[in-house]
Design a protein around this motif. Structure first.
Motif, mmCIF file in Angstrom:
data_model
loop_
_atom_site.group_PDB
_atom_site.id
_atom_site.type_symbol
_atom_site.label_atom_id
_atom_site.label_comp_id
_atom_site.label_asym_id
_atom_site.label_seq_id
_atom_site.Cartn_x
_atom_site.Cartn_y
_atom_site.Cartn_z
ATOM 1 N N GLY A 193 -0.125 1.335 -3.725
ATOM 2 C CA GLY A 193 -1.050 0.573 -2.845
ATOM 3 C C GLY A 193 -0.869 0.877 -1.411
ATOM 4 N N GLU A 194 -0.870 1.906 -1.490
ATOM 5 C CA GLU A 194 -1.690 2.785 0.240
ATOM 6 C C GLU A 194 -3.032 2.729 0.404
ATOM 7 O OE1 GLU A 194 1.085 6.403 1.131
ATOM 8 O OE2 GLU A 194 -0.761 6.920 -0.251
ATOM 9 N N ILE A 195 -4.032 1.443 -0.671
ATOM 10 C CA ILE A 195 -5.386 1.529 -0.003
ATOM 11 C C ILE A 195 -5.750 0.342 -1.332
ATOM 12 C CG2 ILE A 195 -7.797 2.110 -0.689
ATOM 13 C CD1 ILE A 195 -7.083 3.736 1.479
ATOM 14 N N THR A 196 -6.400 -0.512 -0.492
ATOM 15 C CA THR A 196 -6.099 -1.767 -1.368
ATOM 16 C C THR A 196 -7.737 -1.918 -1.586
ATOM 17 O OG1 THR A 196 -7.421 -2.786 0.536
ATOM 18 C CG2 THR A 196 -5.020 -3.516 0.878
ATOM 19 N N ASP A 197 -7.922 -2.702 -3.021
ATOM 20 C CA ASP A 197 -9.440 -3.283 -3.181
ATOM 21 C C ASP A 197 -10.350 -3.194 -2.639
ATOM 22 O OD1 ASP A 197 -7.604 -3.117 -6.415
ATOM 23 O OD2 ASP A 197 -8.110 -5.773 -6.193
ATOM 24 N N LYS A 198 -9.988 -3.567 -1.160
ATOM 25 C CA LYS A 198 -10.856 -3.777 -0.261
ATOM 26 C C LYS A 198 -10.989 -2.037 0.043
ATOM 27 C CE LYS A 198 -10.045 -6.642 1.973
ATOM 28 N NZ LYS A 198 -9.085 -8.122 3.031
ATOM 29 N N GLY A 199 -10.093 -1.608 0.126
ATOM 30 C CA GLY A 199 -10.626 0.119 0.613
ATOM 31 C C GLY A 199 -10.259 -0.067 1.578
ATOM 32 N N TYR A 200 -9.480 -0.124 2.114
ATOM 33 C CA TYR A 200 -8.632 0.089 3.379
ATOM 34 C C TYR A 200 -7.197 0.398 3.879
ATOM 35 C CZ TYR A 200 -7.230 -5.116 4.049
ATOM 36 O OH TYR A 200 -5.633 -6.545 3.526
ATOM 37 N N ILE A 201 -7.027 0.680 4.675
ATOM 38 C CA ILE A 201 -5.226 1.753 4.717
ATOM 39 C C ILE A 201 -4.761 0.325 5.029
ATOM 40 C CG2 ILE A 201 -5.394 1.572 7.059
ATOM 41 C CD1 ILE A 201 -4.724 4.620 4.696
ATOM 42 N N ASN A 202 -3.478 0.269 3.846
ATOM 43 C CA ASN A 202 -2.566 -0.178 4.377
ATOM 44 C C ASN A 202 -1.358 0.003 4.795
ATOM 45 O OD1 ASN A 202 0.479 -1.347 3.273
ATOM 46 N ND2 ASN A 202 -0.404 -2.499 1.600
ATOM 47 N N GLN A 203 -0.768 -0.351 5.793
ATOM 48 C CA GLN A 203 -0.335 0.405 6.748
ATOM 49 C C GLN A 203 1.307 0.723 6.571
ATOM 50 O OE1 GLN A 203 -0.741 1.277 10.092
ATOM 51 N NE2 GLN A 203 0.789 1.625 11.075
ATOM 52 N N ARG A 204 1.561 -0.607 6.335
ATOM 53 C CA ARG A 204 3.095 -0.431 5.484
ATOM 54 C C ARG A 204 3.878 0.156 5.021
ATOM 55 N NH1 ARG A 204 5.491 -6.250 4.800
ATOM 56 N NH2 ARG A 204 4.752 -6.653 6.932
ATOM 57 N N ALA A 205 2.971 -0.141 3.534
ATOM 58 C CA ALA A 205 2.607 0.332 2.279
ATOM 59 C C ALA A 205 3.209 1.872 2.564
ATOM 60 C CB ALA A 205 1.878 1.064 1.402
ATOM 61 N N VAL A 206 2.089 2.389 3.843
ATOM 62 C CA VAL A 206 2.036 4.360 3.520
ATOM 63 C C VAL A 206 3.393 4.249 4.652
ATOM 64 C CG1 VAL A 206 1.162 6.470 5.316
ATOM 65 C CG2 VAL A 206 -0.542 4.478 3.524
ATOM 66 N N LEU A 207 3.770 4.140 5.209
ATOM 67 C CA LEU A 207 5.028 3.636 6.171
ATOM 68 C C LEU A 207 5.915 4.142 5.292
ATOM 69 C CD1 LEU A 207 4.182 1.832 9.426
ATOM 70 C CD2 LEU A 207 4.512 3.905 8.953
ATOM 71 N N ASN A 208 6.023 2.907 4.697
ATOM 72 C CA ASN A 208 7.170 3.125 3.689
ATOM 73 C C ASN A 208 7.159 4.695 3.054
ATOM 74 O OD1 ASN A 208 8.294 1.124 4.631
ATOM 75 N ND2 ASN A 208 6.996 -0.457 2.920
ATOM 76 N N ARG A 209 5.980 4.749 2.032
ATOM 77 C CA ARG A 209 5.996 5.681 1.427
ATOM 78 C C ARG A 209 6.086 6.935 1.795
ATOM 79 N NH1 ARG A 209 1.326 8.583 -1.571
ATOM 80 N NH2 ARG A 209 2.056 9.202 -3.673
#
Length: 624
Positions: free
Chosen positions: A584-600
């Motif tokens: 979930g670090e990249i969404t279907d639209k191709g942009y970064i998921n800030q919260r998911a990256v910080l958690n993972r």
């Protein structure tokens, strides 16, 4: 741009001049509306557009995709309508309804499009579910949640053999039939797609078509899950048709020539499905399905397609433009074919970094003699999708435009930002089977609380548009009490750290200073390392002195602008592992998921802020 080209462009306006009406309230709230009125009547349903073009221009190409031999398979409007009626006839016998919708697990494809249109033609909702939930997930947790909520009566998969683990994982959650796409192998327990295209019952289909109203549910689209658990957004015919009517009022250029799109954006997402696909259908255009994607492994397919097909409008996300710009720069054939018929470039999903904006303008001028127009929009799955649109030449990147006709924006002071809320015929009626979540999504005046913030380009001249100012929930304070505006800082960082930074996640929650987790553009980093062999390991490239020096220079430049500790990173770390779609670090639209990256990657954040930084942590202190 020379004066002759400038005059020619101004004499043939592609867009309607923006007009904004503002109501100011005593508490600081502002209500913004378009000065372009939305008529009370417009298309009743999406199917009216298919019926129209099948009657008026039956031979015109509607959809195309690559076949197994690499040649384009084309479907005209007349053929599409005939096939839709046959498929819809079969669907009528499957006891379908909003409680038993049609689900598609396939990527974009002609069959996928025809099945989606056929369901809508008889008033049955369809739902395209991100293929990542099926093909990239090991536990299929998201997919199970999707299916348990929808309980579909038909599930389409193509090729079905790729989806067998996912289909098996959800078998106990529905009692529908599984349809195997035309490109599938024979699999027991599935129905071949060809069986859906049997005998047509035109009378029954058109009887169901006549019963569709603007409030009929057309689709369920799941939210990306970038904030909270994915929810099934009810998309009505009214939402989609009002959006395209607003587009018609703002973009008269669409009436001059049927649009031609080369398109990869997934139909599981509102941008690719409701905005782009519907725009092509509304104007009788042609959509070439791009099997490429903005990834190192698949961008070559997009390039090959763009060498064959010249789009009239190009839609994509910033990550894709970051990959395309170097290729356009080095390949004259690609560059000339790409810009040959192009009227404007549209970016969405996130602000386009300034260096990419400038590069696209320069490359277009080199190829055609004039600067390409760069536009954007803003909205959500819940707004069908447009709430604002930049139907003018923006003064800079990041401008999301003004309210679209028929839509009202409510700007509410929140901390040091303006939270934006939306009301209009494009706004969804609620989340499927989640009344409690739906109730919390609207304020006491019926405005959808989207959770984003905006600001004016110039508050004195509102027609210059709004700028996306990040998500209200993404911003944070440093221990000093200073707010950090994540969205604008991320874009500024990508621009300052070019060409190294492909994307950035901003850190600093409960810290004294800002840090960057930098996802690097590896091919561009290699160009900075002439001392290394072309196949040098990534880790060696990212620790090479020229790459580190370029990052330090960018960090120092941001610091020297003098905006204070909330406007520049004191530390940065180049992350070798790219963001994960599965996680979930990249969404279907191709942009970064800030919260998911910080958690993972919490361990990397801790590593970044160690009291004694490791040598791989780049610091701004002492940088020149």
């Amino acid at each position: 741009m020379n004066m002759l080209n400038e005059i020619t462009e101004l004499s043939r306006p592609m867009f309607t001049e923006p007009l904004v009406l503002i109501e100011a309230r005593a508490d600081g709230t502002r209500i913004l509306r378009s000065g372009i009125p939305l008529p009370d009547t417009y298309a009743r349903c999406v199917g009216e557009w298919l019926e129209h073009w099948a009657r008026v221009t039956p031979e015109r190409m509607f959809l195309a995709q690559r076949g197994a031999d690499g040649a384009w398979i084309e479907v005209s409007y007349g053929e599409a309508r005939q096939r839709v009626v046959r498929i819809a006839s079969w669907l009528l016998g499957q006891n379908l309804s909003p409680e038993r919708p049609v689900v598609m697990l396939s990527d974009n494809a002609i069959e996928h499009a025809l099945l989606m249109l056929a369901a809508m033609h008889i008033g049955v909702p369809s739902c395209a579910i991100s293929s990542g939930n099926s093909l990239l997930s090991k536990d299929h947790a998201k997919l199970k949640g999707n299916i348990e909520l929808l309980r579909p009566g038909v599930i389409y998969a193509d090729p079905v053999e790729r989806f067998l683990p996912a289909i098996e994982a959800i078998r106990h959650l529905h009692n529908g039939v599984v349809v195997a796409g035309g490109g599938s192998a024979r699999v027991d327990g599935t129905i071949p797609f060809a069986e859906l295209e049997g005998e047509a019952n035109e009378a029954a289909v058109m009887s169901a078509f006549a019963r569709i109203t603007p409030d009929t549910i057309a689709k369920f689209l799941f939210t990306s899950g970038s904030v909270g658990t994915p929810k099934a957004v009810i998309n009505t015919q009214r939402m989609m048709c009002s959006n395209q009517k607003a587009k018609e009022l703002m973009w008269p250029v669409l009436a001059e020539e049927p649009p031609v799109l080369m398109e990869w954006l997934p139909w599981s997402h509102t941008f690719g499905s409701n905005h782009n696909f519907n725009m092509v259908l509304r104007w009788g255009g042609s959509l070439y399905i791009d099997e490429g994607k903005p990834t190192p492994a698949q961008i070559a397919r997009t390039v090959a397609n763009l060498k064959e097909v010249s789009p009239t409008v190009y839609f994509n996300v910033p990550r894709a433009y970051d990959m395309l710009v170097p290729l356009l720069r080095e390949d004259k054939v690609l560059r000339d074919n790409f810009f040959r018929r192009l009227k404007f470039i549209f970016y969405a999903g996130a602000a386009l970094p300034n260096h990419l904006w400038s590069a696209l303008e320069d490359l277009s001028e080199e190829s055609t003699g004039k600067r390409i127009l760069m536009v954007s929009s803003w909205g959500a799955t819940e707004t069908g999708p447009m709430a604002t649109d930049c139907h003018f030449r923006a003064v800079r990147s990041g401008v999301i435009g003004v309210p679209v006709p028929g839509t009202a924006l409510k700007l509410v002071p929140a901390a040091d930002k303006m939270e934006v809320r939306v009301k209009g015929p494009n706004v969804f009626p609620g989340y499927w089977r989640q009344p409690d979540v739906t109730a919390k999504a609207f304020d006491d005046e019926g405005y959808y609380m989207i959770g984003d913030a905006v600001e004016f380009v110039d508050v004195v001249r509102p027609a210059l548009g709004l700028v996306f100012d990040g998500r209200v929930g993404e911003d944070f304070k440093l221990l000093t009490g200073t707010w950090v505006h994540v969205g604008s800082l991320r874009v500024a960082g990508i621009d300052a750290l070019k060409p190294v930074a492909q994307d950035i996640v901003v850190t600093g929650h409960d810290r004294d200073e800002i840090g960057f987790l930098v996802f690097p553009n590896i091919p561009e980093c290699r160009t900075l390392c002439p001392n290394l062999p072309p196949d040098a390991p990534v880790e060696q490239v990212l620790t090479n002195p020229p790459v580190l020096s370029r990052v330090r220079q960018g960090m120092a430049m941001m610091k020297n602008l003098g905006g204070g500790t909330s406007t520049y990173p004191a530390r940065a770390l180049l992350v070798a592992e790219p963001p994960s779609v599965e996680a979930g670090e990249i969404t279907d639209k191709g942009y970064i998921n800030q919260r998911a990256v910080l958690n993972r990657r919490a361990d990397l954040v801790a590593y970044l802020y160690a009291d004694v930084p490791d040598k791989t942590v780049i610091t701004v202190h002492g940088a020149v």
